[in-house]
Design a protein around this motif. Sequence first.
Motif, PDB file in Angstrom:
ATOM      1  N   MET A   1       0.758  -1.369  -0.163  1.00  0.00           N
ATOM      2  CA  MET A   1       0.132   0.067   0.025  1.00  0.00           C
ATOM      3  C   MET A   1       0.763   1.152  -0.156  1.00  0.00           C
ATOM      4  SD  MET A   1      -3.032   0.690   2.546  1.00  0.00           S
ATOM      5  CE  MET A   1      -2.989   2.223   3.339  1.00  0.00           C
ATOM      6  N   SER A   2       0.744   1.907  -1.010  1.00  0.00           N
ATOM      7  CA  SER A   2       1.402   3.140  -0.983  1.00  0.00           C
ATOM      8  C   SER A   2       0.835   4.454  -0.514  1.00  0.00           C
ATOM      9  CB  SER A   2       1.839   3.641  -2.419  1.00  0.00           C
ATOM     10  OG  SER A   2       0.765   3.642  -3.382  1.00  0.00           O
ATOM     11  N   SER A   3       1.513   5.484  -0.011  1.00  0.00           N
ATOM     12  CA  SER A   3       0.624   6.386   0.811  1.00  0.00           C
ATOM     13  C   SER A   3       0.901   7.819  -0.196  1.00  0.00           C
ATOM     14  CB  SER A   3       1.128   6.923   1.986  1.00  0.00           C
ATOM     15  OG  SER A   3       2.381   7.198   1.906  1.00  0.00           O
ATOM     16  N   THR A   4       0.126   8.890  -0.158  1.00  0.00           N
ATOM     17  CA  THR A   4       0.271   9.889  -0.996  1.00  0.00           C
ATOM     18  C   THR A   4       1.298  10.987  -0.338  1.00  0.00           C
ATOM     19  OG1 THR A   4      -2.181   9.899  -1.732  1.00  0.00           O
ATOM     20  CG2 THR A   4      -0.779  12.002  -1.751  1.00  0.00           C
ATOM     21  N   PRO A   5       2.396  11.284  -1.243  1.00  0.00           N
ATOM     22  CA  PRO A   5       3.222  12.007  -0.337  1.00  0.00           C
ATOM     23  C   PRO A   5       2.871  13.459   0.169  1.00  0.00           C
ATOM     24  CG  PRO A   5       3.808  12.083  -2.676  1.00  0.00           C
ATOM     25  CD  PRO A   5       2.565  10.979  -2.543  1.00  0.00           C
ATOM     26  N   THR A   6       3.583  13.941   1.126  1.00  0.00           N
ATOM     27  CA  THR A   6       3.011  15.112   1.647  1.00  0.00           C
ATOM     28  C   THR A   6       3.632  16.202   0.608  1.00  0.00           C
ATOM     29  OG1 THR A   6       5.121  15.505   2.909  1.00  0.00           O
ATOM     30  CG2 THR A   6       3.292  14.495   3.880  1.00  0.00           C
ATOM     31  N   LEU A   7       3.332  17.678   0.949  1.00  0.00           N
ATOM     32  CA  LEU A   7       3.746  18.579   0.056  1.00  0.00           C
ATOM     33  C   LEU A   7       5.322  18.780   0.424  1.00  0.00           C
ATOM     34  CD1 LEU A   7       3.276  21.041  -1.849  1.00  0.00           C
ATOM     35  CD2 LEU A   7       2.529  22.261  -0.008  1.00  0.00           C
ATOM     36  N   GLU A   8       5.590  18.709   1.520  1.00  0.00           N
ATOM     37  CA  GLU A   8       7.072  18.959   2.023  1.00  0.00           C
ATOM     38  C   GLU A   8       7.860  17.769   1.290  1.00  0.00           C
ATOM     39  OE1 GLU A   8       9.763  18.069   5.923  1.00  0.00           O
ATOM     40  OE2 GLU A   8       7.756  18.773   6.200  1.00  0.00           O
ATOM     41  N   GLU A   9       7.253  16.445   1.249  1.00  0.00           N
ATOM     42  CA  GLU A   9       8.280  15.442   0.528  1.00  0.00           C
ATOM     43  C   GLU A   9       8.437  15.724  -1.133  1.00  0.00           C
ATOM     44  OE1 GLU A   9       7.193  11.497   3.125  1.00  0.00           O
ATOM     45  OE2 GLU A   9       5.638  12.300   1.746  1.00  0.00           O
ATOM     46  N   VAL A  10       7.280  16.304  -1.649  1.00  0.00           N
ATOM     47  CA  VAL A  10       7.255  16.681  -2.973  1.00  0.00           C
ATOM     48  C   VAL A  10       8.216  17.648  -3.276  1.00  0.00           C
ATOM     49  CG1 VAL A  10       5.794  17.479  -4.982  1.00  0.00           C
ATOM     50  CG2 VAL A  10       4.911  15.824  -3.685  1.00  0.00           C
ATOM     51  N   ILE A  11       8.102  18.724  -2.557  1.00  0.00           N
ATOM     52  CA  ILE A  11       9.243  19.997  -2.727  1.00  0.00           C
ATOM     53  C   ILE A  11      10.395  19.380  -2.434  1.00  0.00           C
ATOM     54  CG2 ILE A  11       9.711  22.115  -1.833  1.00  0.00           C
ATOM     55  CD1 ILE A  11       6.764  22.597  -1.292  1.00  0.00           C
ATOM     56  N   SER A  12      10.688  18.760  -1.501  1.00  0.00           N
ATOM     57  CA  SER A  12      12.042  18.223  -1.109  1.00  0.00           C
ATOM     58  C   SER A  12      12.653  17.436  -2.246  1.00  0.00           C
ATOM     59  CB  SER A  12      12.018  17.423   0.157  1.00  0.00           C
ATOM     60  OG  SER A  12      13.475  16.839   0.442  1.00  0.00           O
TER      61      SER A  12
END
Length: 117
Positions: free
Chosen positions: A1-12
Motif C-alpha cells: 500500500m502506497s501513501s500519498t506524499p506530503t507537500l514537503e516531500e514533493v518539494i524536497s
Amino acid sequence: MSSTPTLEEVISDAIEDRLLDLYTSMPGVIETYDHTKQTATVKCSIKRTYPDGSVVERPMINNVPVQFPRGKKGSITFPLMKGDPVILVFSMRSLDVWKSKGGVVDPADFRKFNITD
C-alpha cells in the motif's frame, strides 16, 4: 500500500532532482590540452550517482577554457599534460557567447551551472 506524499516531500524531491544537474566545482583530469588556444578536454573525476543507486561516469567536457594567474603586465603559465589533475569550476551562466566574443556579453540563453559551462 502506497501513501500519498506530503507537500514537503514533493518539494524536497523536486529540489533534490534539480540539484542533480547543478554544477559548481569538481576535480577532473586533463585528457588533452591545446596550449595555443588554452583549452582542454577534461574527464570529471567524480562519477554521477542517481537516486535509484545507479552510478555512471560523466561525459568528457570539451573546449574547457584554462585560466592561469595573470595581470595586465604578466602571467604565470606552465605546460599541462594528459593525466594532470585540475579543478573544474562551472559558470553561473552560459559561456558560449563569452568564449566566442570575450569581454562583457549577454549570455544569450538561460542555462545555469551547466556541466558544459
